[in-house]
Structures are given as structure tokens and as C-alpha cells.
Design a protein around this motif. Structure first.
Motif, short mmCIF file in Angstrom:
data_model
loop_
_atom_site.label_atom_id
_atom_site.label_comp_id
_atom_site.label_asym_id
_atom_site.label_seq_id
_atom_site.Cartn_x
_atom_site.Cartn_y
_atom_site.Cartn_z
N ILE A 1 24.50 -31.60 -8.84
CA ILE A 1 23.24 -31.00 -9.29
C ILE A 1 22.89 -29.79 -8.42
N LEU A 2 23.15 -29.90 -7.12
CA LEU A 2 22.85 -28.77 -6.22
C LEU A 2 23.62 -27.53 -6.67
N LYS A 3 24.85 -27.74 -7.13
CA LYS A 3 25.67 -26.62 -7.60
C LYS A 3 25.04 -26.02 -8.85
N LEU A 4 24.62 -26.90 -9.78
CA LEU A 4 23.98 -26.41 -11.01
C LEU A 4 22.67 -25.68 -10.68
N MET A 5 22.03 -26.11 -9.62
CA MET A 5 20.77 -25.47 -9.20
C MET A 5 21.00 -24.14 -8.49
N GLY A 6 22.25 -23.87 -8.11
CA GLY A 6 22.54 -22.63 -7.38
C GLY A 6 22.01 -22.66 -5.96
N ARG A 7 21.98 -23.84 -5.32
CA ARG A 7 21.37 -23.94 -3.99
C ARG A 7 22.31 -23.54 -2.84
N ARG A 8 23.60 -23.42 -3.10
CA ARG A 8 24.55 -22.91 -2.10
C ARG A 8 24.83 -23.86 -0.94
N TYR A 9 24.50 -25.14 -1.06
CA TYR A 9 24.93 -26.11 -0.04
C TYR A 9 25.24 -27.42 -0.75
N THR A 10 26.07 -28.23 -0.10
CA THR A 10 26.35 -29.56 -0.63
C THR A 10 25.45 -30.57 0.09
N LYS A 11 25.47 -31.79 -0.44
CA LYS A 11 24.72 -32.86 0.22
C LYS A 11 25.18 -33.02 1.67
N GLU A 12 26.50 -32.96 1.87
CA GLU A 12 27.04 -33.16 3.22
C GLU A 12 26.59 -32.04 4.17
N GLU A 13 26.63 -30.79 3.68
CA GLU A 13 26.19 -29.68 4.54
C GLU A 13 24.72 -29.83 4.91
N TYR A 14 23.92 -30.25 3.93
CA TYR A 14 22.50 -30.45 4.22
C TYR A 14 22.32 -31.51 5.31
N LEU A 15 23.04 -32.62 5.14
CA LEU A 15 22.89 -33.72 6.11
C LEU A 15 23.34 -33.30 7.51
N THR A 16 24.39 -32.49 7.57
CA THR A 16 24.84 -32.01 8.88
C THR A 16 23.73 -31.20 9.56
N LEU A 17 23.12 -30.30 8.78
CA LEU A 17 22.02 -29.50 9.33
C LEU A 17 20.85 -30.39 9.74
N PHE A 18 20.50 -31.31 8.86
CA PHE A 18 19.38 -32.21 9.12
C PHE A 18 19.59 -32.96 10.44
N ASN A 19 20.78 -33.50 10.61
CA ASN A 19 21.06 -34.29 11.82
C ASN A 19 21.04 -33.43 13.07
N LYS A 20 21.53 -32.19 12.92
CA LYS A 20 21.51 -31.28 14.06
C LYS A 20 20.07 -30.97 14.49
N LEU A 21 19.20 -30.76 13.50
CA LEU A 21 17.80 -30.47 13.80
C LEU A 21 17.16 -31.65 14.53
N LYS A 22 17.44 -32.86 14.02
CA LYS A 22 16.86 -34.06 14.63
C LYS A 22 17.35 -34.22 16.08
N GLU A 23 18.60 -33.86 16.28
CA GLU A 23 19.20 -34.05 17.59
C GLU A 23 18.71 -33.00 18.60
N LYS A 24 18.58 -31.74 18.12
CA LYS A 24 18.31 -30.66 19.08
C LYS A 24 16.83 -30.36 19.30
N ILE A 25 15.98 -30.76 18.34
CA ILE A 25 14.55 -30.47 18.51
C ILE A 25 13.83 -31.80 18.74
N PRO A 26 13.42 -32.06 19.99
CA PRO A 26 12.83 -33.36 20.30
C PRO A 26 11.60 -33.62 19.43
N ASN A 27 11.52 -34.83 18.90
CA ASN A 27 10.31 -35.25 18.20
C ASN A 27 10.03 -34.48 16.90
N VAL A 28 11.07 -33.81 16.35
CA VAL A 28 10.81 -32.95 15.19
C VAL A 28 10.43 -33.79 13.96
N SER A 29 9.47 -33.28 13.19
CA SER A 29 9.20 -33.94 11.91
C SER A 29 9.72 -33.02 10.80
N ILE A 30 10.35 -33.63 9.81
CA ILE A 30 10.97 -32.84 8.74
C ILE A 30 10.47 -33.33 7.39
#
Ligand code: SAH
Ligand code: SF4
Ligand code: F3S
Length: 471
Positions: A304-333
Motif C-alpha cells: 500500500i505504501l508503494k501505491l501511496m507513493g510514500r517512497r519507503y517500505t515498512k521495514e525502512e520506516y521501522l529502522t528509522l523509528f527504532n533509531k529515533l527511539k534509541e538516539k533521542i532519550p525519552n522521545v515521544s513519537i
């Protein structure tokens, strides 16, 4: 008359951003138009529209109109509309019904602006079915409001001024801010991402970044005026600067804004595509950049992300998400999710639920897909019934709310910084404000605390808000 044209609005040909700082001007005659007249403004949609309304209010004030919050008292009514989903349209048409009645009882000028004014079908409808609307102005035409209003008073016929070009940056508009302690600061206009469901690139034009010097100057002025918080605004803030060709990115801008010393910096909205490591490093380096990120996912299904033209996959999103959680203490997303996009199967929807369960978002805005005329997705085959979509939305909301509450529960008995910005609408003798992580807190405090950042101990927690005491 300048009518909107979606084909024109889709074009992206001009590589040079035109920045103008002398476009807005008032004649003496225009300054007198509003004497002894009141205006009422109704704003729909996102923060861009809220902020545009702050410009519109200041322009009307300079024309000597005064604001009223009663529709019935107004001599001039302005609707600043949103086109993002069908229900945004419906709300506007509902209010138009009331205004039509009012217009039969008194002399009142009615202006229709914002994103709906950029849509061909809507302006067509206004020209043929709503001939009593006095003027229509597009999102690129706000600077010209004094001329449009003057012309309408003189000519007494419907004026339509909607440019569908790629857009320019107008730097000298006045602003009358709604809040005394936190301010919106545009850093860019428009959007070039063209997600297949979205009308914004058509209604707001090409991505145009403001020059850093104007943004920094605005933030410094806000500090002088006592502001504690700025929210840097754009549809796609991580792409800031890409159109300027001056080798200056969102990470550079965040750093320069942080160095002004303003107490709190937020930014919306982040598209996952342009969120790079430099930005993450800058956010974690500066204490005045708040640990709060709105990171729309839209769907958990890579198909669906491809059909939406969002330019990322679920896996790429999750990688970014996890990096944010890891590098920014106490971050809320937080995130945005669309259900019922054309072609979304049960399995695709399950992918979305799985990602929500993996990310345990602090909160999420959830929507049923709404076809927007002129966008590619509106022509895609959609064989999921509305009933099914509504059922999916409900299931999704249940899950989202569960994690909102669980995240909030972690705050119980903790001490957190809150900027107290207004009287609480829910609780007597309380002020309300937001934590650094963007949680709404009602705090027992008197008005002397307004505009202050205080340490608050959280005493009770709900799904959408918390209560607390100053310590
Ligand atoms: N620029 C932001 C989003 C702005 S619109 C971004 O890209 O993240 C806010 C939200 O409205 C979007 O994130 C999306 O979830 C929703 N939205 C946009 N178009 C929609 C449509 N046609 N139907 C349903 N929801 C839509
Ligand atoms: Fe719309 Fe996509 Fe641009 Fe966001 S990034 S405004 S969803 S086109
Ligand atoms: Fe609506 Fe326009 Fe904002 S469509 S969401 S007001 S950019």
C-alpha cells in the motif's frame, strides 16, 4: 477573475524560488475600509491554515477591521478552508448554509479562502450555486486581500483571485498571533512529494523554503516579545533547504534556531524519507529541541505504501523509528494512518495493526481514505466497502488508544516540564500546557504561572490528558 486550475497546479518547472519582501502594501483608502466594521474568521485544517489565518487577521486589522467571535455581528466573514478530506468540505458547506440565512437579514461581505479555493470543482460550484459569496481567494493570494476586498466593495460582483502557479515566498506579511507564549514559524511552503492520495501539492504549490536569515530573525523577534516556544512549520520539514541550492539543510536550521536560545523548539511534519542522521544528532544534541516527533506512516503495508507513493517500505520506516527511539532519550513519537486505501486487503490492514503494535505510538491521527478529485488515488479501483473501512478504523483506534494510555501511564508520579499556556477548558482553577513530549496536562495553578515552564508532578493519567501539581 483568476480561476484555479489543477493541471497548472501540478506543474513543477521553475527551479528558482522567487522571494518577495515588498509585495504586500496598503493604500490609505484600504486602511479606512474596515473602520467601524467587524470581521469573523473561521479556520479549518492544519497548522498552515491556522498560521495563514494569523496573517489574514493582521491584514484585516491593518485595514482597521476589528475581530468578533460572533458570526451574527460580523460585517465581513472569512472562511479559511481545508480540502484534505471530504468531511472537511462538508463542514464548510454546513456553515455556508448558516451564512446564507444571515446574508438575507443584514449586509455582510463573505470571503472564501484556503485550500478548497484552490480546487476547480469547488470554485465552479461557488460560481454557479453560491453566487452570493462575494470573493474567493487562493492560498497564494493572501497578500492581495486588501485589493480583493476593495474591488469587491467597489464592483459589487463576485471576485475570484486564485493563482494556480507553483508559488513564491512573500516575506513581509503582518501577523497577529493567537498565542502569547508559543508561535508558529513557517520554514517552507508547499510540497513536492505528490503522495497519490493527497491534494496538498496542488493546493499549496511547489516546495519553497524560506531563507534561513528570515526564519532566524523571526525567532529572535519572538524571543524579544517573550515567546517560549516556536513550532517550525512545513508539510515536509525534513526536506527544508533542498530547493534553495545553498547547501543548508534542516539539521543546519535546527541548530541555528537552537542557538538563538529560544526555550522550546518543535517542528511538523516530518516525512520519513528525508529524516537523516544529521537531523537526529542535532535533535539529541540540543536541550531546547523537544523530544517529540510526528512521523506519519500512513500504512503498515509496503504494498500500500508503494501505491501511496510514500517512497519507503515498512521495514525502512521501522529502522528509522527504532533509531529515533534509541538516539533521542525519552522521545515521544506520533503518527498519521489512513485505512481503506484502494486495494487494501485484510492482510494489508493487519500489517498496519502489526506496525502500530510494534511502535506503540504515543498517539495517532487515523483517517478513512477520502478520494480527492484530481489525485491519482481517486482513479484507483477501490473495492473495499465503506462499512468494512469503518470497522477497520474502529479496530485501529482501539489499538491506538490502548498504547496512548499505556504510554501516559508511565508518567504517573513523574516530574515533567510543562509550558503553561492557557486556562484549562476542562478543569476549574487549572491551567493547561504541554510537556516537552507534547502531552496535555491540566495543572492546579493560578494565572501568574501563565507563560512559564514549570516542573509538574503527574498525579493522574487518562488516554488523552493528564493532571498534575506544580512542585
Ligand atoms: N505533510 C504531512 C501530512 C499532511 S495531511 C505528511 O506528509 O505527513 C495530514 C494527514 O491527512 C496525512 O498525514 C494523511 O494521513 C491524511 N490524509 C491526507 N490526504 C488524505 C486523504 N485523501 N484521505 C484520507 N486521509 C488523508
Ligand atoms: Fe501530502 Fe504527501 Fe506532501 Fe504530506 S508529503 S503534504 S501527505 S503529498
Ligand atoms: Fe487542509 Fe490545506 Fe492544511 S488541505 S490540511 S488546510 S494544507
Amino acid at each position: 477573475m483568476n480561476l484555479p486550475n489543477l493541471k497548472e497546479a501540478r506543474k513543477r518547472t521553475n527551479n528558482d524560488i522567487v522571494i518577495k519582501d515588498n509585495e504586500y502594501e496598503l493604500t490609505d483608502n484600504q486602511k479606512a475600509i474596515g473602520l467601524n466594521k467587524k470581521y469573523y474568521i473561521k479556520t479549518y485544517g492544519c497548522q498552515m491554515n491556522e498560521h495563514d489565518s494569523e496573517n489574514i487577521k493582521a491584514i484585516l486589522n491593518e485595514m482597521n477591521f476589528t475581530e468578533t467571535d460572533k458570526l451574527e455581528d460580523a460585517d465581513l466573514i472569512i472562511l479559511n478552508t481545508c480540502a484534505i478530506r471530504e468531511n472537511a468540505h462538508n463542514k464548510v458547506f454546513g456553515l455556508l448554509g448558516r451564512i446564507k440565512h444571515l446574508k438575507q437579514t443584514k449586509d455582510v461581505l463573505v470571503g472564501f479562502g484556503g485550500c478548497m479555493a484552490q480546487e476547480e470543482v469547488i470554485v465552479d460550484e461557488i460560481r454557479h450555486k453560491y453566487k452570493w459569496i462575494d470573493f474567493v481567494f487562493g492560498t497564494h493570494n493572501i497578500f492581495d486581500l486588501p485589493n480583493i476586498i476593495e474591488k469587491t466593495y467597489i464592483n459589487q460582483k463576485q471576485e475570484i483571485e486564485v493563482f494556480s502557479w507553483e508559488g513564491e515566498v512573500i516575506e513581509n506579511l503582518p501577523v497577529k498571533r493567537d498565542n502569547k507564549y508559543k508561535a508558529w514559524v513557517n520554514i517552507m511552503y508547499g510540497c513536492d512529494k505528490f503522495c497519490t492520495y493527497c491534494i496538498v501539492p496542488y493546493t499549496r504549490g511547489k516546495q519553497r523554503s524560506r531563507l534561513p536569515k528570515y526564519i532566524i530573525e523571526e525567532v529572535k523577534d519572538l524571543i524579544k516579545d517573550g515567546y517560549q516556544e516556536v513550532t517550525l512549520l512545513g508539510q515536509n520539514v525534513n526536506a527544508y533547504g533542498k530547493d534553495l541550492n545553498i547547501n543548508y539543510t534542516m539539521a543546519n536550521l535546527l541548530e541555528d534556531v537552537a542557538k538563538t536560545g529560544i526555550k522550546r523548539i518543535r517542528f511538523v511534519t516530518s516525512h520519513p524519507w528525508d529524516f537523516n542522521d544529521d537531523m537526529i544528532d542535532t535533535i539529541s544534541k540540543y536541550e531546547n529541541i523537544m523530544p517529540y516527533i510526528h512521523l506519519p506512516i500512513q500504512s503498515g503495508s509496503s504494498k500500500i505504501l508503494k501505491l501511496m507513493g510514500r517512497r519507503y517500505t515498512k521495514e525502512e520506516y521501522l529502522t528509522l523509528f527504532n533509531k529515533l527511539k534509541e538516539k533521542i532519550p525519552n522521545v515521544s513519537i506520533t503518527t498519521d494512518i489512513i485505512v481503506g486505501f484502494p486495494g487494501e486487503t485484510d492482510k494489508d490492514f493487519q500489517d498496519t495493526l502489526d506496525v502500530v503494535a510494534a511502535c506503540k505510538y504515543d498517539s495517532a491521527f487515523t483517517f478513512i481514505f477520502s478520494p480527492r478529485i484530481g489525485t491519482p488515488a481517486s482513479k484507483m479501483v477501490d473495492n473495499v466497502s465503506l462499512e468494512e473501512k469503518e470497522e477497520r478504523l474502529q479496530r485501529l483506534n482501539q489499538l491506538v488508544n490502548k498504547y496512548s494510555k499505556e504510554n501516559n501511564d508511565k508518567y504517573l508520579n513523574k516530574v515533567v516540564p510543562v509550558l503553561l499556556e492557557d486556562y484549562s477548558s476542562k478543569k476549574k482553577d487549572c491551567l493547561k500546557g504541554y510537556t516537552d513530549t507534547m502531552k496535555l496536562v491540566n495543572v492546579k495553578a493560578d494565572k501568574s504561572y501563565l507563560g512559564k515552564i514549570v516542573n509538574v508532578k503527574i498525579t493522574s493519567v487518562k488516554t488523552w490528558s493528564m493532571d498534575g501539581e506544580i512542585i
